[in-house]
Design a protein around this motif. Structure first.
Motif, PDB file in Angstrom:
ATOM      1  N   THR A 127      42.329  42.731  45.219  1.00 45.64           N
ATOM      2  CA  THR A 127      43.250  43.284  44.220  1.00 45.64           C
ATOM      3  C   THR A 127      43.471  44.789  44.395  1.00 45.64           C
ATOM      4  O   THR A 127      44.519  45.296  44.011  1.00 45.64           O
ATOM      5  CB  THR A 127      42.726  43.030  42.797  1.00 45.64           C
ATOM      6  OG1 THR A 127      41.411  43.591  42.658  1.00 45.64           O
ATOM      7  CG2 THR A 127      42.657  41.529  42.515  1.00 45.64           C
ATOM      8  N   LYS A 128      42.495  45.496  44.976  1.00 47.95           N
ATOM      9  CA  LYS A 128      42.633  46.948  45.175  1.00 47.95           C
ATOM     10  C   LYS A 128      41.921  47.370  46.458  1.00 47.95           C
ATOM     11  O   LYS A 128      40.864  46.831  46.787  1.00 47.95           O
ATOM     12  CB  LYS A 128      42.013  47.734  44.004  1.00 47.95           C
ATOM     13  CG  LYS A 128      42.677  47.541  42.659  1.00 47.95           C
ATOM     14  CD  LYS A 128      41.926  48.348  41.595  1.00 47.95           C
ATOM     15  CE  LYS A 128      42.468  48.080  40.211  1.00 47.95           C
ATOM     16  NZ  LYS A 128      41.673  48.805  39.176  1.00 47.95           N
ATOM     17  N   ILE A 129      42.521  48.329  47.161  1.00 49.06           N
ATOM     18  CA  ILE A 129      41.860  49.024  48.265  1.00 49.06           C
ATOM     19  C   ILE A 129      41.980  50.505  47.947  1.00 49.06           C
ATOM     20  O   ILE A 129      43.053  51.093  48.106  1.00 49.06           O
ATOM     21  CB  ILE A 129      42.500  48.706  49.627  1.00 49.06           C
ATOM     22  CG1 ILE A 129      42.499  47.191  49.889  1.00 49.06           C
ATOM     23  CG2 ILE A 129      41.753  49.426  50.748  1.00 49.06           C
ATOM     24  CD1 ILE A 129      43.250  46.787  51.136  1.00 49.06           C
ATOM     25  N   THR A 134      36.683  48.639  47.618  1.00 48.43           N
ATOM     26  CA  THR A 134      37.636  47.530  47.651  1.00 48.43           C
ATOM     27  C   THR A 134      37.236  46.546  46.562  1.00 48.43           C
ATOM     28  O   THR A 134      36.054  46.236  46.406  1.00 48.43           O
ATOM     29  CB  THR A 134      37.623  46.838  49.027  1.00 48.43           C
ATOM     30  OG1 THR A 134      38.153  47.728  50.004  1.00 48.43           O
ATOM     31  CG2 THR A 134      38.469  45.571  49.006  1.00 48.43           C
ATOM     32  N   THR A 135      38.211  46.070  45.804  1.00 51.91           N
ATOM     33  CA  THR A 135      37.931  45.192  44.670  1.00 51.91           C
ATOM     34  C   THR A 135      38.424  43.779  44.953  1.00 51.91           C
ATOM     35  O   THR A 135      39.563  43.591  45.391  1.00 51.91           O
ATOM     36  CB  THR A 135      38.613  45.716  43.390  1.00 51.91           C
ATOM     37  OG1 THR A 135      38.160  47.052  43.136  1.00 51.91           O
ATOM     38  CG2 THR A 135      38.265  44.848  42.195  1.00 51.91           C
ATOM     39  N   GLU A 143      35.122  40.229  38.754  1.00 50.39           N
ATOM     40  CA  GLU A 143      35.555  41.360  39.572  1.00 50.39           C
ATOM     41  C   GLU A 143      34.373  41.880  40.375  1.00 50.39           C
ATOM     42  O   GLU A 143      33.340  42.238  39.815  1.00 50.39           O
ATOM     43  CB  GLU A 143      36.139  42.461  38.694  1.00 50.39           C
ATOM     44  CG  GLU A 143      36.770  43.602  39.481  1.00 50.39           C
ATOM     45  CD  GLU A 143      37.429  44.633  38.596  1.00 50.39           C
ATOM     46  OE1 GLU A 143      38.657  44.630  38.492  1.00 50.39           O
ATOM     47  OE2 GLU A 143      36.697  45.440  37.994  1.00 50.39           O
ATOM     48  N   VAL A 144      34.526  41.925  41.697  1.00 51.68           N
ATOM     49  CA  VAL A 144      33.475  42.403  42.588  1.00 51.68           C
ATOM     50  C   VAL A 144      33.980  43.664  43.279  1.00 51.68           C
ATOM     51  O   VAL A 144      35.024  43.643  43.932  1.00 51.68           O
ATOM     52  CB  VAL A 144      33.089  41.342  43.636  1.00 51.68           C
ATOM     53  CG1 VAL A 144      31.981  41.861  44.547  1.00 51.68           C
ATOM     54  CG2 VAL A 144      32.650  40.051  42.955  1.00 51.68           C
ATOM     55  N   ILE A 145      33.238  44.767  43.132  1.00 50.39           N
ATOM     56  CA  ILE A 145      33.613  46.047  43.737  1.00 50.39           C
ATOM     57  C   ILE A 145      32.683  46.305  44.917  1.00 50.39           C
ATOM     58  O   ILE A 145      31.466  46.405  44.751  1.00 50.39           O
ATOM     59  CB  ILE A 145      33.531  47.186  42.711  1.00 50.39           C
ATOM     60  CG1 ILE A 145      34.477  46.899  41.532  1.00 50.39           C
ATOM     61  CG2 ILE A 145      33.885  48.525  43.354  1.00 50.39           C
ATOM     62  CD1 ILE A 145      34.363  47.876  40.392  1.00 50.39           C
ATOM     63  N   ILE A 146      33.250  46.397  46.119  1.00 45.71           N
ATOM     64  CA  ILE A 146      32.475  46.517  47.348  1.00 45.71           C
ATOM     65  C   ILE A 146      32.747  47.873  47.990  1.00 45.71           C
ATOM     66  O   ILE A 146      33.911  48.248  48.171  1.00 45.71           O
ATOM     67  CB  ILE A 146      32.839  45.396  48.339  1.00 45.71           C
ATOM     68  CG1 ILE A 146      32.703  44.023  47.660  1.00 45.71           C
ATOM     69  CG2 ILE A 146      31.965  45.456  49.582  1.00 45.71           C
ATOM     70  CD1 ILE A 146      33.207  42.880  48.507  1.00 45.71           C
ATOM     71  N   PRO A 147      31.706  48.645  48.343  1.00 48.12           N
ATOM     72  CA  PRO A 147      31.926  49.914  49.049  1.00 48.12           C
ATOM     73  C   PRO A 147      32.650  49.671  50.377  1.00 48.12           C
ATOM     74  O   PRO A 147      32.375  48.687  51.082  1.00 48.12           O
ATOM     75  CB  PRO A 147      30.504  50.441  49.279  1.00 48.12           C
ATOM     76  CG  PRO A 147      29.664  49.756  48.241  1.00 48.12           C
ATOM     77  CD  PRO A 147      30.283  48.404  48.049  1.00 48.12           C
TER      78      PRO A 147
END
Length: 267
Positions: A127-129, A134-135, A143-147
């Motif tokens: 959904t986002k970069i 990156t989400t 929602e998973v937020i990854i470095p």
């Protein structure tokens, strides 16, 4: 303190405060404008990343201009920011790695916003970069937020690059099962599901035997659109289980055979 200089100082403070306020107000607006420039979903990640950099740059520039308005030597400010940036980059090298990872994602494009991917043990729709993260949104709506540094160091599987996704459902059955009849019934179930693609066609195969020879494994292969994968997989699992029960095909159970040693038997 010279009281005659007080009004001038207050004016400079007001101008400086206004500049900082405007920079923090304009920065996010610039980010939103850049994000709206994305012509299609695949460009959204790049535009989000560039917008984040422009927003941060606008705020930093506003602070420098405000300090210059106060009479501070801007060359000293720029030098101080450079030294500060170097110190921060050394102290926050992991964060800088995330920024570098974000640039790498934007340039190489292993995935884009809207793609369904897996990164390590995480799987979901992008959904986002952004600058550092990156989400993903998982199938369960989490929602998973990854470095970004992890994104470029882990193995990435992009399921959206291909027009379909294959599922393989393994079904252990007893050794005396009529394999051809059982496979035909599974093929019929898959072909009757409108979400299962007809090209490539679904099919079954006898894929393995148990180590003790008590059973065999029939694997059903079906193909569907990436966004339908989980729904079709779960529905086929249920349909296959009902078919097993209807045809009396049980789960094989491993058994231990004890063979007597003739040399130890006595008359």
């Amino acid at each position: 303190m010279d009281m005659s200089a007080l009004p001038s100082l207050l004016i400079k403070l007001a101008y400086s405060g206004l500049i900082v306020f405007l920079s923090f107000l304009i920065g996010p607006k610039i980010k939103r404008i850049i994000e709206k420039c994305a012509k299609n979903p695949t460009e959204m990640g790049a535009m989000t990343f560039i917008g984040s950099l422009c927003s941060i740059g606008t705020k930093t520039l506003g602070i420098i201009v405000a300090l210059g308005q106060m009479g501070v030597d801007t060359t000293v400010i720029v030098g101080a920011f450079s030294a500060l940036g170097l110190g921060i980059s050394l102290a926050l090298k992991n964060n800088m790695a995330n920024v570098a990872g974000g640039l790498q994602i934007i340039l190489t494009k292993p995935f884009a916003v809207g793609n369904y991917i897996s990164i390590g043990t995480n799987e979901g729709t992008v959904t986002k970069i952004e600058t550092m993260f990156t989400t993903l949104v998982t199938y369960a709506g989490q929602e998973v937020i990854i470095p970004n540094a992890q994104c470029v160091s882990e193995i990435i599987v992009n399921y959206s690059r291909e027009p379909y996704r294959r599922m393989a459902i393994a079904l252990p059955v007893p050794l005396d099962t009529d394999v051809e009849a059982f496979q035909a019934s599974l093929n019929t179930l898959m072909k009757d599901d409108p979400r299962v693609l007809k090209d490539p066609a679904p099919h079954c195969a006898l894929t393995s035997f148990s180590a003790t020879g008590q059973g065999i494994v029939v694997t059903a292969y079906a193909y569907t659109l990436p966004e339908l994968y989980w729904d079709v997989l779960y529905d086929l699992n249920l349909a296959f289980q009902k078919k097993r029960l209807a045809q009396g095909v049980s789960q094989p159970y491993e058994s231990i055979q004890i063979i007597a040693d003739p040399a130890r038997q006595t008359l």
